[in-house]
Design a protein around this motif. Structure first.
Motif, mmCIF file in Angstrom:
data_model
loop_
_atom_site.group_PDB
_atom_site.id
_atom_site.type_symbol
_atom_site.label_atom_id
_atom_site.label_comp_id
_atom_site.label_asym_id
_atom_site.label_seq_id
_atom_site.Cartn_x
_atom_site.Cartn_y
_atom_site.Cartn_z
ATOM 1 N N GLY A 1 0.763 -1.251 -0.173
ATOM 2 C CA GLY A 1 -0.043 0.136 0.032
ATOM 3 C C GLY A 1 0.988 0.996 -0.251
ATOM 4 N N CYS B 1 3.560 1.665 -1.289
ATOM 5 C CA CYS B 1 4.324 1.278 -2.339
ATOM 6 C C CYS B 1 3.568 1.869 -3.543
ATOM 7 N N ARG B 2 2.089 1.729 -3.572
ATOM 8 C CA ARG B 2 1.389 2.306 -4.468
ATOM 9 C C ARG B 2 1.135 3.690 -4.839
ATOM 10 N N ARG B 3 0.991 4.377 -3.096
ATOM 11 C CA ARG B 3 0.909 5.563 -2.683
ATOM 12 C C ARG B 3 1.497 6.509 -2.983
ATOM 13 N N GLU C 1 2.035 -4.413 -9.278
ATOM 14 C CA GLU C 1 0.786 -3.577 -10.040
ATOM 15 C C GLU C 1 0.637 -2.573 -8.910
ATOM 16 N N ALA C 2 1.557 -1.867 -7.768
ATOM 17 C CA ALA C 2 1.898 -0.922 -6.988
ATOM 18 C C ALA C 2 2.345 0.119 -6.967
ATOM 19 N N GLY C 3 3.095 0.022 -8.328
ATOM 20 C CA GLY C 3 3.583 0.784 -9.530
ATOM 21 C C GLY C 3 5.676 0.992 -9.316
#
Ligand code: SAM
Ligand code: SF4
Length: 331
Positions: free
Chosen positions: A81, A83-85, A113-115
């Motif tokens: 999470g 990483c995604r932010r 997928e989180a980038g």
């Protein structure tokens, strides 16, 4: 951009931040940690929110690349999470990570997928017993399967990091290169750095990048390359294997400080201006004292950058000059 770009007292633009998201790890590599480590109490470690706020602060000042590291970043709860932010922050070009690979079997796809764009995966030996001896507790198979999972997950690039030590794994240099070639990934060889007292004499195991190069040259023709990663690695190509780049990170034999573009945030929120110096700024204290306004943090950043040292001063005899361990510094 509301704030100025980050420039240090020597005119170097800082656009790369490395964040240690935890000092904890599921391995105990002999060059990185002592066998029995005491880790930080949780209250002294940056929360995920504080890490995100710091990342936002730095990207607002022109930081374009962030590397999450540790300790082992993948043992931190909530890492995907986070990483995604961070990956979604405006201005950030690349979120990348350094990991020991032990948890990539489950996490490679969620991270992609989180980038997260690229991964550096540490791998010092292809022999299960030597691997165990170097990491003290790790299983080679987990890491090899992790690398497989990362290849399948579609990262832009993967790289192996190998610390080479005389008497432990210097006979594996060429095999590690062949592994990288087979998997069409890059590999960097790192000279051991004297960070933290790890209970053995590092000078005795010092193996230089030049010696690594000679081992590779026994099996492969190495071509000079002018490629720059913007970091301390110098790259060479292999004449017959264009898909694999070979990097050499040589703090002892090559001084890369003049183009330094980075600072590091430790797990306990200290901003380190140079891996080879002790001076740092307590960002955690500032983050907690000023939860609602960033102005004091910006002022502290500007002041700190004026004291970023011109160069590191690691010596080759293995003497410990810095008492911090690598896991606490965000290697
Ligand atoms: N746990 C992750 C890993 O091992 O990749 C990330 C953290 S680790 C501290 C980051 C990198 O630092 C690894 O590639 C590791 O091999 C390297 N490293 C650790 N201690 C070192 C030392 N004393 N000298 C040189 N490299 C070191
Ligand atoms: Fe853990 Fe990485 Fe240090 Fe090894 S090098 S002990 S995997 S933090």
């Amino acid at each position: 951009m509301s704030q100025n770009l980050l420039v240090d007292g020597h005119g170097r633009r800082i656009d790369y931040l490395r964040i240690s998201v935890t000092d904890r790890c599921d391995f105990r590599c002999v060059y990185c940690m002592a066998e029995h480590m005491t880790f930080l109490p949780r209250a002294r470690v940056l929360t995920l929110e504080e890490i995100y706020r710091t990342a936002r602060l730095f990207t607002g000042r022109g930081v374009r690349k962030i590397r999450l590291t540790g300790g082992e970043p993948l043992v931190r709860q909530g890492i995907v999470g986070l990483c995604r932010r961070i990956a979604a922050l405006p201005g950030l070009h690349e979120l990348v990570m350094t990991t020991n690979g032990s948890r990539l079997q489950e996490l490679a796809v969620p991270l992609a997928e989180a980038g997260v764009k690229r991964l550096n995966i540490s791998l010092d030996s292809l022999d299960p017993e030597k691997f165990r001896a170097i990491t003290r507790v790790g299983h080679l198979d987990d890491v090899l399967r992790g690398i497989e999972a990362a290849r399948a997950a579609g990262f832009a690039r993967l790289k192996i990091n190998a610390v080479i030590m005389k008497g432990r794994n210097e006979t594996e240099v060429a095999d590690l290169v062949d592994f990288a070639i087979r998997n069409e990934i890059d590999i960097s060889f790192i000279e051991e750095m004297p960070l933290g007292e790890v209970g053995r004499d590092r000078g005795e195991s010092f193996f230089s990048s030049d010696e690594v190069r000679s081992r590779i040259a026994e099996r492969h023709e190495l071509l000079d390359s002018v490629e720059q990663s913007g970091g301390p690695a110098r790259y060479q190509r292999l004449a017959r294997h264009p898909r694999t780049r070979i990097g050499f990170i040589s703090p002892h034999s090559h001084n890369f400080c003049s183009t330094c573009n980075r600072v590091r945030l430790t797990a306990e929120g200290r901003l380190l201006l140079c891996l080879g110096h002790e001076n740092s700024v307590d960002l955690l204290g500032l983050l907690r004292r000023h939860p609602l306004t960033d102005a004091p943090l910006h002022a502290a950043l500007d002041k700190a950058l004026q004291s970023k040292p011109l160069r590191h001063e690691f010596s080759r005899d293995g003497e410990v000059q810095i008492v911090r361990f690598m896991n606490a510094s965000g290697g």
